[in-house]
Design a protein around this motif. Structure first.
Motif, mmCIF file in Angstrom:
data_model
loop_
_atom_site.group_PDB
_atom_site.id
_atom_site.type_symbol
_atom_site.label_atom_id
_atom_site.label_comp_id
_atom_site.label_asym_id
_atom_site.label_seq_id
_atom_site.Cartn_x
_atom_site.Cartn_y
_atom_site.Cartn_z
ATOM 1 N N ALA A 166 0.781 -1.365 -0.216
ATOM 2 C CA ALA A 166 0.016 0.050 -0.214
ATOM 3 C C ALA A 166 0.664 1.256 -0.057
ATOM 4 O O ALA A 166 0.486 2.333 -0.756
ATOM 5 C CB ALA A 166 -0.836 -0.007 1.171
ATOM 6 N N MET A 167 2.071 1.249 0.630
ATOM 7 C CA MET A 167 2.973 2.274 0.525
ATOM 8 C C MET A 167 4.430 2.329 -0.473
ATOM 9 O O MET A 167 4.944 3.117 -0.513
ATOM 10 C CB MET A 167 3.663 2.466 2.196
ATOM 11 C CG MET A 167 2.418 2.730 3.101
ATOM 12 S SD MET A 167 1.597 4.282 2.841
ATOM 13 C CE MET A 167 2.655 5.307 3.144
ATOM 14 N N GLU A 168 4.393 0.969 -0.917
ATOM 15 C CA GLU A 168 5.764 0.819 -1.612
ATOM 16 C C GLU A 168 5.520 0.433 -3.004
ATOM 17 O O GLU A 168 4.466 -0.354 -3.279
ATOM 18 C CB GLU A 168 6.526 -0.271 -0.818
ATOM 19 C CG GLU A 168 7.181 0.129 0.444
ATOM 20 C CD GLU A 168 7.696 -1.028 1.213
ATOM 21 O OE1 GLU A 168 7.886 -2.000 0.503
ATOM 22 O OE2 GLU A 168 8.225 -0.822 2.389
ATOM 23 N N PRO A 169 6.384 0.529 -4.178
ATOM 24 C CA PRO A 169 6.329 -0.088 -5.273
ATOM 25 C C PRO A 169 6.521 -1.695 -5.294
ATOM 26 O O PRO A 169 7.414 -1.888 -4.241
ATOM 27 C CB PRO A 169 7.213 0.578 -6.381
ATOM 28 C CG PRO A 169 8.153 1.291 -5.098
ATOM 29 C CD PRO A 169 7.562 1.690 -3.947
ATOM 30 N N VAL A 198 11.275 5.440 -7.967
ATOM 31 C CA VAL A 198 10.416 6.173 -7.408
ATOM 32 C C VAL A 198 10.662 7.804 -7.633
ATOM 33 O O VAL A 198 11.656 8.228 -7.486
ATOM 34 C CB VAL A 198 10.545 6.230 -5.938
ATOM 35 C CG1 VAL A 198 9.478 6.988 -5.135
ATOM 36 C CG2 VAL A 198 10.202 4.559 -5.502
ATOM 37 N N THR A 199 9.323 8.334 -8.045
ATOM 38 C CA THR A 199 9.488 9.860 -8.412
ATOM 39 C C THR A 199 8.543 10.626 -7.672
ATOM 40 O O THR A 199 7.793 10.150 -6.549
ATOM 41 C CB THR A 199 9.210 9.879 -9.890
ATOM 42 O OG1 THR A 199 7.785 9.568 -10.125
ATOM 43 C CG2 THR A 199 10.018 9.345 -10.817
ATOM 44 N N MET A 200 8.718 11.726 -7.837
ATOM 45 C CA MET A 200 7.771 12.795 -6.887
ATOM 46 C C MET A 200 5.990 12.248 -7.236
ATOM 47 O O MET A 200 5.372 12.533 -6.369
ATOM 48 C CB MET A 200 7.961 14.252 -7.180
ATOM 49 C CG MET A 200 9.155 14.737 -7.057
ATOM 50 S SD MET A 200 9.515 14.849 -5.220
ATOM 51 C CE MET A 200 8.821 16.411 -4.948
ATOM 52 N N GLY A 223 5.113 9.420 -8.337
ATOM 53 C CA GLY A 223 4.713 7.827 -8.194
ATOM 54 C C GLY A 223 5.825 7.105 -8.635
ATOM 55 O O GLY A 223 6.988 7.413 -7.991
ATOM 56 N N TRP A 224 5.696 5.995 -9.168
ATOM 57 C CA TRP A 224 6.886 4.847 -9.415
ATOM 58 C C TRP A 224 6.805 4.331 -10.719
ATOM 59 O O TRP A 224 5.663 4.121 -11.132
ATOM 60 C CB TRP A 224 6.777 3.865 -8.080
ATOM 61 C CG TRP A 224 5.546 3.486 -7.818
ATOM 62 C CD1 TRP A 224 4.627 3.430 -6.991
ATOM 63 C CD2 TRP A 224 5.041 2.030 -8.606
ATOM 64 N NE1 TRP A 224 3.457 2.679 -7.069
ATOM 65 C CE2 TRP A 224 3.891 1.787 -8.032
ATOM 66 C CE3 TRP A 224 5.993 1.252 -9.709
ATOM 67 C CZ2 TRP A 224 3.130 0.614 -8.448
ATOM 68 C CZ3 TRP A 224 4.846 0.152 -10.078
ATOM 69 C CH2 TRP A 224 3.817 -0.185 -9.471
ATOM 70 N N SER A 225 7.557 3.578 -10.989
ATOM 71 C CA SER A 225 7.857 2.567 -12.271
ATOM 72 C C SER A 225 8.769 1.534 -11.822
ATOM 73 O O SER A 225 9.894 1.632 -10.949
ATOM 74 C CB SER A 225 8.401 3.319 -13.444
ATOM 75 O OG SER A 225 9.754 3.616 -13.405
ATOM 76 N N ALA A 226 8.335 0.201 -12.390
ATOM 77 C CA ALA A 226 8.954 -0.696 -11.898
ATOM 78 C C ALA A 226 9.231 -1.760 -13.340
ATOM 79 O O ALA A 226 8.216 -1.952 -13.925
ATOM 80 C CB ALA A 226 8.303 -1.654 -10.797
ATOM 81 N N SER A 279 3.733 0.925 -13.746
ATOM 82 C CA SER A 279 3.987 2.313 -13.055
ATOM 83 C C SER A 279 2.624 2.344 -12.102
ATOM 84 O O SER A 279 1.637 1.699 -12.355
ATOM 85 C CB SER A 279 3.779 3.192 -13.982
ATOM 86 O OG SER A 279 2.693 3.367 -15.007
ATOM 87 N N GLY A 280 2.764 3.157 -11.270
ATOM 88 C CA GLY A 280 1.772 3.528 -10.195
ATOM 89 C C GLY A 280 1.884 4.860 -9.680
ATOM 90 O O GLY A 280 2.457 5.693 -9.774
#
Length: 60
Positions: free
Chosen positions: A25-28, A43-45, A47-50, A59-60
């Motif tokens: 819920a808090m991490e990619p 991790v960006t400002m 969201g995130w991409s994996a 991405s999220g």
């Protein structure tokens, strides 16, 4: 086809993954849910991409 927990990398059907769900819920994601490879996470400002080398980018 076996699916894997994207937080701990273990098979999704084995054991209890309550802690993994809470952490997600808090991490990619850390692992690809399809092949269990460790993903490259950014991790960006906003969201995130994996990225999995085999299955591409989430991405999220």
């Amino acid at each position: 086809m076996t699916s894997y927990c994207d937080h701990c990398g273990r098979p999704a059907g084995e054991g209890d993954h309550e802690a993994c769900l809470a952490a997600r819920a808090m991490e990619p994601p850390r692992y690809c849910a399809r092949c269990r490879r460790r993903m490259v996470v950014q991790v960006t400002m906003r969201g995130w991409s994996a990225r999995c080398a085999e299955h591409g980018t989430l991405s999220g």
